[in-house]
Design a protein around this motif. Structure first.
Motif, PDB file in Angstrom:
ATOM      1  N   TYR A  70      73.933  44.707  -0.549  1.00 27.07           N
ATOM      2  CA  TYR A  70      73.704  44.257  -1.925  1.00 27.07           C
ATOM      3  C   TYR A  70      74.480  45.103  -2.929  1.00 27.07           C
ATOM      4  CZ  TYR A  70      69.910  47.696  -1.207  1.00 27.07           C
ATOM      5  OH  TYR A  70      69.185  48.803  -0.874  1.00 27.07           O
ATOM      6  N   GLY A 101      68.518  43.396   3.290  1.00 25.90           N
ATOM      7  CA  GLY A 101      68.408  42.239   2.409  1.00 25.90           C
ATOM      8  C   GLY A 101      68.114  41.036   3.283  1.00 25.90           C
ATOM      9  N   PHE A 143      65.252  41.428  -1.219  1.00 27.38           N
ATOM     10  CA  PHE A 143      65.808  42.785  -1.098  1.00 27.38           C
ATOM     11  C   PHE A 143      64.708  43.736  -0.689  1.00 27.38           C
ATOM     12  CE2 PHE A 143      68.050  40.241  -4.077  1.00 27.38           C
ATOM     13  CZ  PHE A 143      69.378  40.512  -3.826  1.00 27.38           C
TER      14      PHE A 143
END
Ligand SMILES: Cc1cc2nc3c(=O)[nH]c(=O)nc-3n(C[C@H](O)[C@H](O)[C@H](O)COP(=O)(O)OP(=O)(O)OC[C@H]3O[C@@H](n4cnc5c(N)ncnc54)[C@H](O)[C@@H]3O)c2cc1C
Length: 380
Positions: free
Chosen positions: A146, A240, A253
Motif C-alpha cells: 500500500y 492488505g 488494510f
C-alpha cells in the motif's frame, strides 16, 4: 504570477500533481491549478493508504502500467527521502464461483508478477484472523502493498515546486477555451494561457462541460477503521486485502500503528454531482453496518469500535477502465480521468505518461485500453 505557460494542468490531485512534477523535471514551464490545496479531503485521494497490486485483470496494459508505477514510486521515495510504499503483500480472496484469479495467471507469469494460489484452510493457517468458507480461494501477491496517498501527493508537490512548477490553489477553473494555437483558462485569479492543457479533474469533469463531455459518473464512497483484538491484524504480519463475496467487493488494510483495520466497499455508492453536498459517514445506516457485517463474517476479531471514518469519491466509467486520451476536437488538450476507484497505484506512471504525451515522446504504454473511442457506441 506569470500568465503564460507551456502546459497548464487543471486538477492537481493524484494524477495532476504527478504530471506537474514530471513536466517540471523535464524543464517544461508548468502551471497546476486546483480548486483546493492538494492533498485535500474533497476528492478521491484522502483517507490513505491505497492498495498497490500488480496482478491485474484487464489486459497487459494494466500489469505493465502497474509495474512501471511501482518503479516510479520507488524512485519518488529515493528522490523525496520519504517512505511512501509499504510492501505488506496483498491477499485477494474471492468466492470460487466468481472465477476471479485463474484468468489472471498467464498474464502474471508472462510479466514476472509473483502470485500464489491458496485455499481457505491455508489462508486461515497463515492468518488466524481470517475465516473463509471452503468455497473461497485466494491469490496472494507478495510484492504488492500500500501507498500513503496523501504523502505521495505532498512529495510530488514539494518536488514539482522545487523544479520550478507553479501551483495555484483554491481556484476552480471556470472556463476553458482552446484552438490549434493554444488554450486559455479562466479562474477568479485571472486568465492563463498555455500551448497545451492537461485535464485531471477527478470527480469534477461534469463541471467542465460542454468544453469536455466524458462518460464519467461520480459516486460517494465510505470507509471505516475498526478496532481489532490485539495482534491478529497488525501491519508487519497482516497483508492488505481484497474480498469478493456474492454480496459485493471489499478491500482493506492491516491495523497500522493502532489506527484499526481499514475497510471499504468497491461496488455501489450514492450518485454525486459537482456542487452537491456529500452526505457524511453515517448518513446511511449501511455506511457502518455493511462494513461491520463483512468484518464479522470474514475477519471476526476486527469488528470492534468504529475508530475513524471517511467519505471519498469514485469517478466511474461504464467499463471501469480509465480514460487517458486527447480531446476529440483539440489535440493540444489531454484528458485523464475515470479512474474508477482503482487509479491511485498508477498515479506515478500516469503522470509520467502524460508528460510523454505532452512532449510527444514515444511510449510503450498501450493506450487503446484507455481510449475515448471505445465509448463511441454509447448514446449520450
Ligand atoms: C475510498 C477510496 C478508496 C480507494 N482505494 C484505492 C486503492 O486501494 N488503490 C488504488 O489504486 N486506488 C484507490 N482509489 C482510487 C484512487 O484514489 C483514485 O482513482 C485517484 O485518487 C483518482 O485521482 P484523480 O487525480 O483522478 O482525482 P483527485 O486525486 O481527486 O484529483 C482531482 C483534482 O482535481 C481538482 N479539480 C477538479 N475540478 C477542478 C477545476 N474545475 N478547477 C481546478 N481544480 C479542479 C480537485 O480539487 C482535485 O484536487 C480509492 C478511492 C477512494 C475514494
Amino acid at each position: 504570477m506569470k500568465n503564460s505557460f507551456e502546459v497548464i494542468v487543471v486538477g492537481a490531485g493524484s494524477m495532476g500533481m504527478s504530471a506537474g512534477y514530471y513536466l517540471a523535471r523535464r524543464g517544461v514551464r508548468t502551471l497546476m491549478i486546483d480548486s483546493y490545496d492538494p492533498p485535500h479531503e474533497n476528492g478521491s485521494h484522502h483517507g490513505e493508504p491505497r492498495l498497490i497490486r500488480h496482478a491485474y485483470s484487464g489486459g497487459k496494459s494494466y500489469i505493465n502500467l502497474a509495474l512501471d508505477a511501482d518503479r516510479l514510486w520507488r524512485e519518488l521515495e529515493d528522490t523525496s527521502g520519504q517512505k511512501l510504499l509499504a510492501r505488506s503483500g496483498v491477499l485477494n480472496m474471492a468466492d470460487r464461483s466468481i472465477g476471479k484469479f485463474i484468468p489472471r495467471l498467464p498474464g502474471c507469469a508472462e510479466a514476472g508478477v509473483q502470485v500464489e494460489m491458496l485455499d481457505a484452510a491455508e489462508v486461515h493457517r497463515r492468518y488466524a484472523g481470517i475465516t473463509l468458507p471452503e468455497s473461497y480461494e485466494a491469490m496472494y501477491e507478495p510484492n504488492a502493498g500500500y501507498l500513503y496517498s496523501e504523502q505521495c501527493i505532498a512529495a510530488y508537490r514539494r518536488l514539482a515546486l522545487a523544479e520550478g512548477a507553479m501551483l495555484l490553489p483554491y481556484n476552480p477553473v471556470q472556463h476553458i477555451q482552446a484552438d490549434g494555437a493554444g488554450v486559455r483558462v479562466r479562474t477568479r485569479a485571472g486568465e492563463f494561457s498555455a500551448d497545451q492543457l492537461i485535464i485531471t479533474a477527478g470527480a469534477w469533469f461534469k463541471h467542465l462541460e460542454p468544453f469536455v463531455t466524458l462518460p464519467i459518473r461520480a459516486v460517494r464512497k465510505t470507509v471505516g477503521w475498526f478496532r481489532t483484538e490485539p495482534h491478529f491484524y497488525d501491519a508487519g504480519n497482516f497483508p492488505g486485502f481484497t474480498l469478493e463475496t456474492q454480496e459485493g467487493g471489499y478491500y482493506g488494510f492491516p491495523n497500522i500503528n493502532g489506527a484499526g483495520i481499514k475497510i471499504g466497499r468497491h461496488d455501489g455508492g450514492l450518485p454525486w454531482s459537482p456542487g452537491e453536498q456529500v452526505a457524511p459517514f453515517g448518513h446511511l445506516e449501511e455506511d457502518e453496518g455493511d462494513l461491520r457485517r463483512t468484518l464479522s463474517a470474514f475477519l471476526p476479531q476486527s469488528a470492534g469500535e468504529l475508530l475513524q471514518s471517511a467519505v471519498c469519491k469514485y469517478e466511474l466509467t461504464p467499463d471501469e477502465h480509465f480514460i487517458i486520451d486527447r480531446h476529440p476536437f483539440y489535440a493540444n488538450v489531454l484528458l485523464a480521468g475515470g479512474f474508477s476507484g482503482h487509479g491511485f497505484k498508477f498515479a506515478s506512471a500516469v503522470g509520467s505518461l502524460l508528460a510523454d504525451l505532452v512532449q510527444q515522446v514515444p511510449t510503450t504504454v498501450d493506450l487503446s485500453t484507455f481510449s475515448l473511442s471505445r465509448f463511441n457506441h454509447i448514446k449520450s
